[in-house]
Scaffold this active site. Structure first.
Site, PDB file in Angstrom:
ATOM      1  N   ARG A 549       2.329  -8.095  12.293  1.00 40.29           N
ATOM      2  CA  ARG A 549       2.827  -9.058  13.265  1.00 40.29           C
ATOM      3  C   ARG A 549       3.835  -8.422  14.204  1.00 40.29           C
ATOM      4  O   ARG A 549       4.582  -7.517  13.818  1.00 40.29           O
ATOM      5  CB  ARG A 549       3.494 -10.242  12.554  1.00 40.29           C
ATOM      6  CG  ARG A 549       2.468 -11.201  12.001  1.00 40.29           C
ATOM      7  CD  ARG A 549       3.097 -12.470  11.504  1.00 40.29           C
ATOM      8  NE  ARG A 549       3.991 -12.207  10.397  1.00 40.29           N
ATOM      9  CZ  ARG A 549       4.745 -13.148   9.841  1.00 40.29           C
ATOM     10  NH1 ARG A 549       4.709 -14.372  10.304  1.00 40.29           N
ATOM     11  NH2 ARG A 549       5.523 -12.847   8.838  1.00 40.29           N
ATOM     12  N   SER A 610       6.633  -1.866   5.196  1.00 41.20           N
ATOM     13  CA  SER A 610       6.653  -2.195   3.759  1.00 41.20           C
ATOM     14  C   SER A 610       6.029  -1.106   2.893  1.00 41.20           C
ATOM     15  O   SER A 610       5.058  -1.348   2.152  1.00 41.20           O
ATOM     16  CB  SER A 610       5.941  -3.512   3.540  1.00 41.20           C
ATOM     17  OG  SER A 610       6.420  -4.455   4.439  1.00 41.20           O
ATOM     18  N   ASP A 664      10.130  -4.693   3.479  1.00 36.00           N
ATOM     19  CA  ASP A 664       9.906  -6.153   3.493  1.00 36.00           C
ATOM     20  C   ASP A 664      10.782  -6.902   2.491  1.00 36.00           C
ATOM     21  O   ASP A 664      11.188  -8.040   2.731  1.00 36.00           O
ATOM     22  CB  ASP A 664       8.426  -6.520   3.304  1.00 36.00           C
ATOM     23  CG  ASP A 664       7.782  -5.863   2.087  1.00 36.00           C
ATOM     24  OD1 ASP A 664       8.459  -5.079   1.397  1.00 36.00           O
ATOM     25  OD2 ASP A 664       6.583  -6.132   1.832  1.00 36.00           O
TER      26      ASP A 664
HETATM   27  C1  G6P Z   1       6.208 -11.218   4.210  1.00 43.63           C
HETATM   28  C2  G6P Z   1       6.394 -10.077   5.164  1.00 43.63           C
HETATM   29  C3  G6P Z   1       5.372  -9.001   5.015  1.00 43.63           C
HETATM   30  C4  G6P Z   1       5.238  -8.682   3.585  1.00 43.63           C
HETATM   31  C5  G6P Z   1       4.619  -9.886   2.970  1.00 43.63           C
HETATM   32  C6  G6P Z   1       4.090  -9.665   1.611  1.00 43.63           C
HETATM   33  O1  G6P Z   1       5.610 -12.239   4.796  1.00 43.63           O
HETATM   34  O2  G6P Z   1       6.569 -10.502   6.469  1.00 43.63           O
HETATM   35  O3  G6P Z   1       5.717  -7.871   5.733  1.00 43.63           O
HETATM   36  O4  G6P Z   1       4.615  -7.481   3.319  1.00 43.63           O
HETATM   37  O5  G6P Z   1       5.534 -10.932   2.986  1.00 43.63           O
HETATM   38  O6  G6P Z   1       3.060 -10.500   1.444  1.00 43.63           O
HETATM   39  P1  G6P Z   1       1.510 -10.148   1.573  1.00 43.63           P
HETATM   40  O7  G6P Z   1       0.934 -11.098   0.610  1.00 43.63           O
HETATM   41  O8  G6P Z   1       1.113 -10.413   2.951  1.00 43.63           O
HETATM   42  O9  G6P Z   1       1.341  -8.742   1.135  1.00 43.63           O
HETATM   43  C1  BGC Z   2       5.506  -0.873  -1.239  1.00 38.74           C
HETATM   44  C2  BGC Z   2       6.844  -1.517  -1.048  1.00 38.74           C
HETATM   45  C3  BGC Z   2       6.678  -2.939  -0.586  1.00 38.74           C
HETATM   46  C4  BGC Z   2       5.772  -3.665  -1.487  1.00 38.74           C
HETATM   47  C5  BGC Z   2       5.558  -5.095  -1.061  1.00 38.74           C
HETATM   48  C6  BGC Z   2       4.647  -1.720  -2.099  1.00 38.74           C
HETATM   49  O1  BGC Z   2       3.383  -1.178  -2.174  1.00 38.74           O
HETATM   50  O2  BGC Z   2       5.629   0.387  -1.808  1.00 38.74           O
HETATM   51  O3  BGC Z   2       7.604  -0.795  -0.130  1.00 38.74           O
HETATM   52  O4  BGC Z   2       7.931  -3.533  -0.546  1.00 38.74           O
HETATM   53  O5  BGC Z   2       4.544  -3.019  -1.571  1.00 38.74           O
HETATM   54  O6  BGC Z   2       4.965  -5.189   0.156  1.00 38.74           O
END
Ligand code: G6P
Ligand code: BGC
Ligand code: BGC
Length: 924
Positions: A549, A610, A664
């Site tokens: 995003r 992240s 994140d």
């Molecule tokens: C949030 C953040 C993302 C993050 C996510 C994890 O919404 O904005 O950057 O990585 O949570 O959730 P997801 O299920 O999308 O991996």
């Molecule tokens: C990453 C982290 C991240 C997490 C959640 C992991 O795979 O190594 O940096 O915070 O995923 O998105």
């Protein structure tokens, strides 16, 4: 009941002057006999009315109508398919209730399709009257004793035996081996059994007996045993009809018509329990005064009215009542009766059947009547024969009307013009009565002309069929054991979870100290959560979750306003070259700026990235390694801010001011911290998993300074990469790890996060299929497809509001073809896998909050955890399981979980805002 032989010649008694109440005695004896016979005549119209009325009651009961209560019960039996003939093995069958006062034990060997048929061994035991009417425990103890006595004569040793329990009374079944007696019928009335699970009562009695190791695997109604035992090869036999002491039928109904079942496909065997059919409108006109007297004198007054006109227990009784009436009127036996004629049960089915048999001749009738203590005159034999025939003909016709109702329903269900069907018949009335079957057949032809029915006598009284159901039940029970064995390693004890927590604590301490540890404990250079005085417009990028995003974040007095746009990162870009990836990111930013009218402006930018990065300042982050399926080349070991700036440089048109790079977890903590100052932990459970928290700076070896705090990105996804989790890891975890693009890495993450749970489930299902437990052992293309189970599906499947058939529909959409038993097992696998994930996550959070509490030397810590991630948010039980585990493992911490609503992009903007505020303060 007594046998014929035991009835000696009785002394004659003069008939009392009062004849059968309500019936006058006309003077002409032939007229009187004719009048009695007339009462037992049922017209075609009456039979049709019974057929229609029963059909209506069946429909109402299937629909689950409660009031008025339908006249039949339509009880599901948990038998879902007719046998294939493949069943094999040795089974013990115990029959109770089919043949009145006797109990039968059988040893049945099923040989499968190829094997030779083996005759079962069996033994019959007479149940004493006082046992039939005594306490329930006495009856079941009696049954257990009979079992032992039977088995004593066989070379069974102490092998485990599997038993099928044929229990022929109306029961609410809730499983193949769970069945609650609704009410006794047919002369049984043991106390303390109605409302109880009869399987459990039998198990308890066997245990009390203690001689053999017998597992009661299935409970079956006699009609079901009859249907299931029908020899394979004669076409589908989907109706079982029993006319023995009592009467009943079962048939294969479409599951979708059975309201109490959560099932919309396939068929299920329904026990009609038509013995209780008692619609006054339909039955009233055919009830005779003798039926009323019989009912009045029975153990179950007012109940089983239909059965009392058909069942073998009652045919002799009806004949007895008619003969006694005629004797009293002086029409028969010279006006004399006998004790046998006046005693309830004095005339048995056997007497009636034999007297009616035309081949027996008048001499035989005479002999039987004399045996009953009567002194028949020459004309009496003929009258008696007519009476027996009238009672039995009516029984066969009524039975035919009921069967015709079942057949019409089947024909309607199957939408066939002509229904070709086999009906398995069982019971002593068929075996002993010379004409019962032919009258039945003839009447069925008249009432259900559209059905082409073949009647097939049951093999050994249904014992074979009970053994077949038992074989299926035993197979299902074995499958359940295998399922439990397979899922056992996923079920973690409190001790195991406490050990995970302790290991995590140790790894945290080592990581902070810079010692070898699977937890990197990365400093983030975020030292404070926002204080509310931050202002301005910021850009944010959010890369690494399900969505990429770009955001415009306006931090103003009234709060934070966000405008954002989701862009996709195609897999080829995520796994292509680094340059390609970062060029794509910049393209997205340019597009966003154009859309928002921001082109040419250089707003401060916060970058949520992240992935594990080693930071040496707020705006520098060296990517240590990719995770979660990203694998763009030439990025690991590079500063991602530089990679972004280089891409900006290549795209000369834009100018961007990258101020902060933020994980994140940190973004989430900051975002929630804006609302709640207690928020000092950030947690992500989405595609990947990770946590961050505010640590005392003095504990962070790699950053200078002794006072204040710093947010530490734990990178807990990598916890256990040193092998410390191997005790908990299942072979399915190993398979998932091996098939991933980073084998051996992110072992904790691979047991917890959304990217992997579906794969763990899939590997478990593959294993269960190979054991033959699931999908009939057939490996399908769908199940071989990697990543077929997205997190979304796990969350949907486990939703409480979903009926099993909806679970099945979801799985069918994935190309899996499955039964509802399969669907239930898939659900259990999903539950086991997600429960372990939530508990491991909870153990991690417990380690973190306990560390904060101890850092601060507090007796009790109140802390909030900001959480984000699709698995945590969408899964119906994940969040509550995490919280429960934390409560259990960190009882001295009061932990509140705050769900982040705006994603971590907002937090990245806030980190940027704090940095800008601090920079301005320094300038001042
Ligand atoms: C949030 C953040 C993302 C993050 C996510 C994890 O919404 O904005 O950057 O990585 O949570 O959730 P997801 O299920 O999308 O991996
Ligand atoms: C990453 C982290 C991240 C997490 C959640 C992991 O795979 O190594 O940096 O915070 O995923 O998105
Ligand atoms: C019972 C049925 C049974 C039938 C035939 C009835 O009294 O209620 O469950 O199938 O007798 O034995």
């Amino acid at each position: 009941m007594d046998s014929i032989g035991s009835l000696g010649l009785q002394q004659q008694e003069e008939a009392p002057s009062c004849p059968q109440e309500g019936l006058p005695c006309p003077s002409n004896s032939s007229e009187l006999v004719q009048e009695c016979l007339q009462q037992f005549k049922v017209t075609g119209a009456q039979l049709r009315q019974i057929q229609t009325s029963l059909l209506d009651s069946m429909e109402q009961a299937l629909k689950g109508q409660a009031s008025p209560a339908p006249a039949v019960q339509m009880l599901p039996t948990y038998v879902g398919s007719i046998p294939h003939g493949t069943e094999q093995g040795d089974f013990v069958v115990l029959e109770l209730g089919a043949t009145g006062a006797s109990l039968r034990v059988l040893w049945v060997t099923l040989m499968g399709i190829e094997g030779h048929k083996m005759e079962p061994r069996s033994q019959e035991f007479v149940i004493p009257q006082e046992v039939m009417l005594g306490p329930g425990q006495q009856l079941f103890d009696f049954a257990a004793r009979c079992l032992s006595e039977f088995l004593d004569a066989l070379p069974v040793g102490n092998q485990g035996l599997q038993l099928g329990f044929s229990f022929s009374f109306p029961c609410h079944q809730t499983g193949l081996d769970k069945s609650t007696l609704i009410s006794w019928t047919k002369g049984f009335r043991c106390s303390g059994v109605e409302g109880q699970d009869v399987v459990q009562l039998l198990r308890d009695a066997i245990q009390r007996q203690g001689t053999y190791s017998i597992d009661v695997v299935a409970v079956v109604n006699d009609t079901v045993g009859t249907m299931m035992g029908c020899e394979p090869g004669v076409g589908p036999c989907e109706v079982g009809l029993v006319v023995d002491t009592g009467t009943n039928a079962c048939y294969m109904e479409e599951a979708r018509h059975v309201a109490v079942l959560d099932e919309d496909r396939g068929r299920v065997c329904i026990s009609v329990e038509w013995g209780s059919f008692s619609d006054d409108g339909a039955l009233g006109p055919v009830l005779t005064i003798f039926d009323r007297t019989l009912d009045h004198e029975s153990l179950n007054l007012g109940a089983q009215r239909f059965e009392k006109m058909i069942g073998g227990l009652y045919l002799g009784e009806l004949v007895r009542l008619v003969l006694a009436h005629l004797a009293r009127c002086g029409v028969l036996f010279g006006g004399y009766t006998s004790p046998a004629l006046l005693r309830q049960g004095g005339i048995l089915l056997e007497h009636v059947a034999e007297m009616e048999d035309p081949s027996a001749g008048a001499a035989r009738v005479h002999a039987i009547l004399q045996d009953l203590g009567l002194n028949p005159r020459a004309s009496d034999a003929e009258f008696v024969q007519h009476i027996c025939a009238a009672v039995c003909t009516r029984a066969a016709q009524l039975c035919a009307a009921a069967l015709a109702a079942v057949l019409s329903r089947l024909q309607h269900n199957r939408e066939q013009k002509t229904l070709q069907i086999a009906v398995a018949t069982g019971g002593r009335v068929f075996e002993r009565h010379p004409r019962f079957l032919s009258i039945l057949q003839e009447t069925v032809r008249l009432l259900a002309p559209e059905c082409d029915v073949s009647f097939i006598p049951s093999v050994d009284g249904g014992g074979q069929g009970v053994a077949m159901v038992t074989a299926v039940a035993a197979r299902l029970a074995a499958h359940r054991c295998l399922l439990e064995e397979t899922l056992a390693p996923f079920r973690l004890t409190r001790e195991q979870l406490a050990a995970v927590q302790a290991q995590m604590r140790e790894a945290m301490a080592k990581g902070l100290q810079g010692e070898a540890s699977s937890l990197r404990m990365l400093p983030t250079y975020v030292r404070a959560t926002p204080d509310g005085s931050e202002r301005g417009d910021f850009l944010a990028l959010d890369l690494g979750g399900t969505n990429f995003r770009v955001l415009l974040v306006r931090v103003a007095t009234g709060g934070v306003q966000i405008t954002s746009q989701v862009y996709s990162i195609p897999e080829c870009v995520a796994q292509g070259s680094g340059q390609q990836l970062f060029d794509h990111i910049v393209d997205c930013i340019v597009d966003f700026q154009q859309q928002q009218g921001l082109s040419g402006q250089s707003l401060p930018l916060g970058f949520t990235f992240s992935f594990p990065c080693r930071q040496v300042g707020l705006d520098q982050g060296i990517l240590l390694n990719w995770t979660k399926g990203f694998n763009a080349s030439d990025c690991e070991g590079q500063d991602v801010v530089c990679l972004l700036r280089e891409a900006i440089g290549r795209r000369q048109a834009v100018e961007l001011n990258v101020v902060a790079i933020v994980n994140d977890t940190v973004g989430t903590m900051m975002s929630c911290g804006y609302e709640d100052p207690h928020c000092e932990v950030g947690l992500i459970v989405g595609t990947g998993t990770n946590a961050c928290y505010m640590e005392e700076l003095q504990n962070v070896a790699s950053v200078a300074g002794d006072s204040g705090h710093m947010c530490i990105n734990m990178e807990w996804g990598a916890f256990g990469d040193d092998g410390s989790l191997s005790m908990l890891s299942t072979c399915f975890d190993a398979s998932v790890d091996q098939a991933s693009i980073n084998p051996g890495k992110q072992r904790f993450e691979k047991m917890i996060s959304g990217m992997y749970l579906g794969e763990i489930v899939r590997h478990t299902l593959l294993h269960l299929t190979s054991l033959g437990v699931l999908f009939r052992g057939q490996q399908t293309q769908g199940l071989q497809t990697r990543d077929i189970f997205k997190t979304k599906f796990l969350s949907e499947i486990e939703s409480d509001s979903l009926a099993l058939r909806q679970v099945r529909a979801i799985l069918e959409d994935l190309g899996l073809s499955l039964t509802s038993d399969d669907a239930l097992m898939v659900l259990e696998v999903c539950q086991a896998v997600s429960q372990r994930a939530a508990q491991l996550c909870g153990a991690g959070v417990a380690a973190v909050v306990e560390k904060i509490r101890e850092n601060r030397g507090l007796e009790e810590l109140t802390v909030s955890v900001g959480v984000d991630g699709t698995l945590y948010k969408l899964h119906p039980h994940f969040s509550s399981l995490v919280a429960a585990t934390v409560r259990e493992l960190a009882p001295r911490c009061v932990v509140t979980f705050l769900q982040s609503e705006d994603g971590s992009g907002k937090g990245a903007a806030l980190v940027t805002a704090v940095a800008c505020r601090l920079a301005q303060m320094t300038c001042v």
